[in-house]
Design a protein around this motif. Structure first.
Motif, mmCIF file in Angstrom:
data_model
loop_
_atom_site.group_PDB
_atom_site.id
_atom_site.type_symbol
_atom_site.label_atom_id
_atom_site.label_comp_id
_atom_site.label_asym_id
_atom_site.label_seq_id
_atom_site.Cartn_x
_atom_site.Cartn_y
_atom_site.Cartn_z
ATOM 1 N N VAL A 192 0.766 -1.125 -0.168
ATOM 2 C CA VAL A 192 0.108 -0.106 -0.008
ATOM 3 C C VAL A 192 0.557 1.188 -0.017
ATOM 4 N N LEU A 193 2.067 1.220 0.839
ATOM 5 C CA LEU A 193 2.708 2.399 0.845
ATOM 6 C C LEU A 193 3.590 2.474 -0.552
ATOM 7 N N ALA A 194 4.093 1.372 -1.176
ATOM 8 C CA ALA A 194 4.352 1.516 -2.304
ATOM 9 C C ALA A 194 3.573 2.257 -3.520
ATOM 10 N N ARG A 195 2.430 1.872 -3.467
ATOM 11 C CA ARG A 195 1.444 2.507 -4.479
ATOM 12 C C ARG A 195 1.095 3.963 -4.083
ATOM 13 N N GLY A 197 3.179 6.205 -3.498
ATOM 14 C CA GLY A 197 4.129 7.260 -4.035
ATOM 15 C C GLY A 197 4.811 7.640 -2.838
ATOM 16 N N LEU A 198 4.821 7.440 -1.626
ATOM 17 C CA LEU A 198 5.471 8.040 -0.723
ATOM 18 C C LEU A 198 6.878 7.356 -0.678
ATOM 19 N N ARG A 199 8.229 8.046 -0.610
ATOM 20 C CA ARG A 199 9.383 7.468 -0.662
ATOM 21 C C ARG A 199 10.009 7.188 0.838
ATOM 22 N N VAL A 200 10.863 6.454 0.798
ATOM 23 C CA VAL A 200 11.428 5.946 1.987
ATOM 24 C C VAL A 200 12.997 6.402 1.845
ATOM 25 N N HIS A 201 13.449 6.873 2.678
ATOM 26 C CA HIS A 201 14.992 7.198 2.651
ATOM 27 C C HIS A 201 15.879 5.850 2.698
ATOM 28 N N GLU A 202 16.365 5.176 1.938
ATOM 29 C CA GLU A 202 16.886 3.747 2.040
ATOM 30 C C GLU A 202 18.323 3.873 2.740
ATOM 31 N N ALA A 203 18.884 4.914 2.796
ATOM 32 C CA ALA A 203 20.137 5.124 3.382
ATOM 33 C C ALA A 203 19.983 4.597 4.920
ATOM 34 N N ASN A 204 21.238 3.634 5.390
ATOM 35 C CA ASN A 204 20.999 3.052 6.747
ATOM 36 C C ASN A 204 21.096 4.458 7.853
ATOM 37 N N LEU A 205 20.096 4.569 8.547
ATOM 38 C CA LEU A 205 19.962 5.613 9.480
ATOM 39 C C LEU A 205 19.502 5.026 10.900
ATOM 40 N N PRO A 206 20.615 4.444 11.490
ATOM 41 C CA PRO A 206 20.057 3.406 12.654
ATOM 42 C C PRO A 206 19.958 4.590 13.968
ATOM 43 N N THR A 207 18.618 4.385 14.527
ATOM 44 C CA THR A 207 18.101 5.172 15.924
ATOM 45 C C THR A 207 18.083 4.606 16.982
ATOM 46 N N PHE A 208 18.055 3.393 16.893
ATOM 47 C CA PHE A 208 17.474 2.316 18.292
ATOM 48 C C PHE A 208 18.787 1.365 18.466
ATOM 49 N N PRO A 209 19.020 0.968 19.614
ATOM 50 C CA PRO A 209 18.702 1.863 20.768
ATOM 51 C C PRO A 209 19.667 3.114 20.858
ATOM 52 N N SER A 210 19.548 4.113 21.345
ATOM 53 C CA SER A 210 20.192 5.336 21.210
ATOM 54 C C SER A 210 21.697 5.199 21.839
ATOM 55 N N TRP A 211 22.001 4.330 22.758
ATOM 56 C CA TRP A 211 23.234 4.129 23.345
ATOM 57 C C TRP A 211 24.256 3.350 22.243
ATOM 58 N N ARG A 212 23.550 2.694 21.485
ATOM 59 C CA ARG A 212 24.407 1.594 20.524
ATOM 60 C C ARG A 212 23.439 1.494 19.457
ATOM 61 N N PRO A 213 23.208 2.295 18.404
ATOM 62 C CA PRO A 213 22.192 2.447 17.515
ATOM 63 C C PRO A 213 22.346 1.209 16.474
ATOM 64 N N ARG A 214 21.514 0.414 16.472
ATOM 65 C CA ARG A 214 21.570 -0.961 15.383
ATOM 66 C C ARG A 214 20.543 -0.896 14.472
ATOM 67 N N ARG A 215 19.226 -0.349 14.948
ATOM 68 C CA ARG A 215 18.191 -0.558 14.072
ATOM 69 C C ARG A 215 17.703 1.056 13.625
ATOM 70 N N GLY A 216 17.256 1.134 12.265
ATOM 71 C CA GLY A 216 16.552 2.226 11.998
ATOM 72 C C GLY A 216 15.061 2.077 11.871
ATOM 73 N N ILE A 217 14.182 2.559 12.830
ATOM 74 C CA ILE A 217 13.047 2.516 12.970
ATOM 75 C C ILE A 217 12.465 3.709 13.167
ATOM 76 N N ASP A 218 13.240 4.785 12.912
ATOM 77 C CA ASP A 218 12.445 6.094 12.784
ATOM 78 C C ASP A 218 12.525 6.814 11.554
ATOM 79 N N HIS A 219 11.505 7.194 10.895
ATOM 80 C CA HIS A 219 11.784 7.631 9.481
ATOM 81 C C HIS A 219 10.899 8.761 9.092
ATOM 82 N N ILE A 220 11.307 9.440 7.848
ATOM 83 C CA ILE A 220 10.691 10.753 7.381
ATOM 84 C C ILE A 220 10.393 10.103 6.036
ATOM 85 N N LEU A 221 9.246 10.044 5.728
ATOM 86 C CA LEU A 221 8.976 9.638 4.272
ATOM 87 C C LEU A 221 8.363 10.853 3.559
ATOM 88 N N THR A 222 8.664 11.154 2.185
ATOM 89 C CA THR A 222 8.569 12.128 1.438
ATOM 90 C C THR A 222 7.869 11.636 -0.072
#
Length: 268
Positions: A192-195, A197-222
């Motif tokens: 549904v998101l693909a249809r 047209g909203l774009r996901v920034h594909e670069a690896n932006l790890p946000t969690f956990p903050s003290w040793r970020p491994r997972r990118g689970i916070d996003h800004i779609l455009t």
């Protein structure tokens, strides 16, 4: 000097602020868990640091805020942060109203006054998820911004993404920001998101956990009408998540709606 028709640029920020608790390691989910229920000086001090982080941005979406209960000293955290950082507009959406115990939800802070703001409940197995939608500019020539915090479960999350896509259908340009509780790859794979047209920034932006970020689970779609000039994670341990920052170039037709927005430097 940039040309007169150079697009204005907005600095946007998305941050799961964990009601100011400031977790710095896994064991603190237990040792600092009481701060989710009772007020503390440490949370008040951490909120001041969060307020300092917000300075210099234009539109900010915050998740896991408290709108005024016992744990926040009955102060609206979004109002407090906006006042400290010198912003002229703020709005909250309470998605879990636990009375005096907690007023849990989403927050919008902005240098600009939206002409329309609406609150939306999102579907899912458990209640308490929502989307805060704001429109800047004027009808027919607007930037639509959605702030959200999606569910942990994949099924509920898919329903919520579909509901958000329906909310913004026909709007352009669009920003959707928040804690999605999933990776960029999972968002890209959502049909549904693909249809939409909203774009996901594909670069690896790890946000969690903050003290040793491994997972990118916070996003800004455009939406395609917005050019991403810069996207990065801010090196700040003020929550169990790190903030995501994005600088976007607005279409020329929207520039007048954002007076004082940054112009590109000659080096850009």
């Amino acid at each position: 000097m940039p040309p007169a028709d150079a697009p204005s640029r907005l600095s946007v920020l998305s941050f799961n602020m964990q009601v100011g608790v400031g977790t710095r390691r896994y064991r603190e989910y237990v040792t600092r868990g009481w701060r989710h229920v009772l007020p503390s000086q440490q949370v008040r001090d951490n909120l001041e640091r969060i307020g300092e982080l917000l300075v210099g941005h234009d539109i900010i979406g915050l998740q896991e805020i408290d709108a005024g209960s016992r744990r926040s000293g009955y102060r609206n955290q979004i109002e407090q942060l906006a006042e400290q950082a010198g912003f002229g507009y703020w709005r909250v959406q309470v998605n879990r109203d636990l009375g005096r115990v907690a007023q849990h939800g989403l927050g919008l802070i902005s240098r600009f006054q939206p002409f329309e703001v609406s609150e939306h409940k999102l579907p899912g197995r458990l209640p308490g998820r929502g989307a805060l939608l704001a429109r800047f500019g004027e009808p027919g020539n607007a930037l639509t911004v959605v702030i959200t915090h999606l569910a942990l479960g994949a099924g509920s999350r898919a329903q919520q993404l579909a509901a958000i896509c329906e909310l913004v259908d026909g709007h352009d340009p669009v920003l959707v920001m928040g804690d999605t509780n999933c990776s960029a790859a999972a968002l890209i794979a959502d049909p549904v998101l693909a249809r939409s047209g909203l774009r996901v920034h594909e670069a690896n932006l790890p946000t969690f956990p903050s003290w040793r970020p491994r997972r990118g689970i916070d996003h800004i779609l455009t939406s395609p009408g917005l050019e991403v000039v810069d996207a990065r994670v801010i090196d700040a341990v003020l929550s169990d998540h790190r903030p995501v920052h994005m600088r976007i170039a607005l279409p020329p037709r929207l520039a007048a709606a954002f007076p004082g927005a940054a112009q590109p430097s000659p080096a850009d």
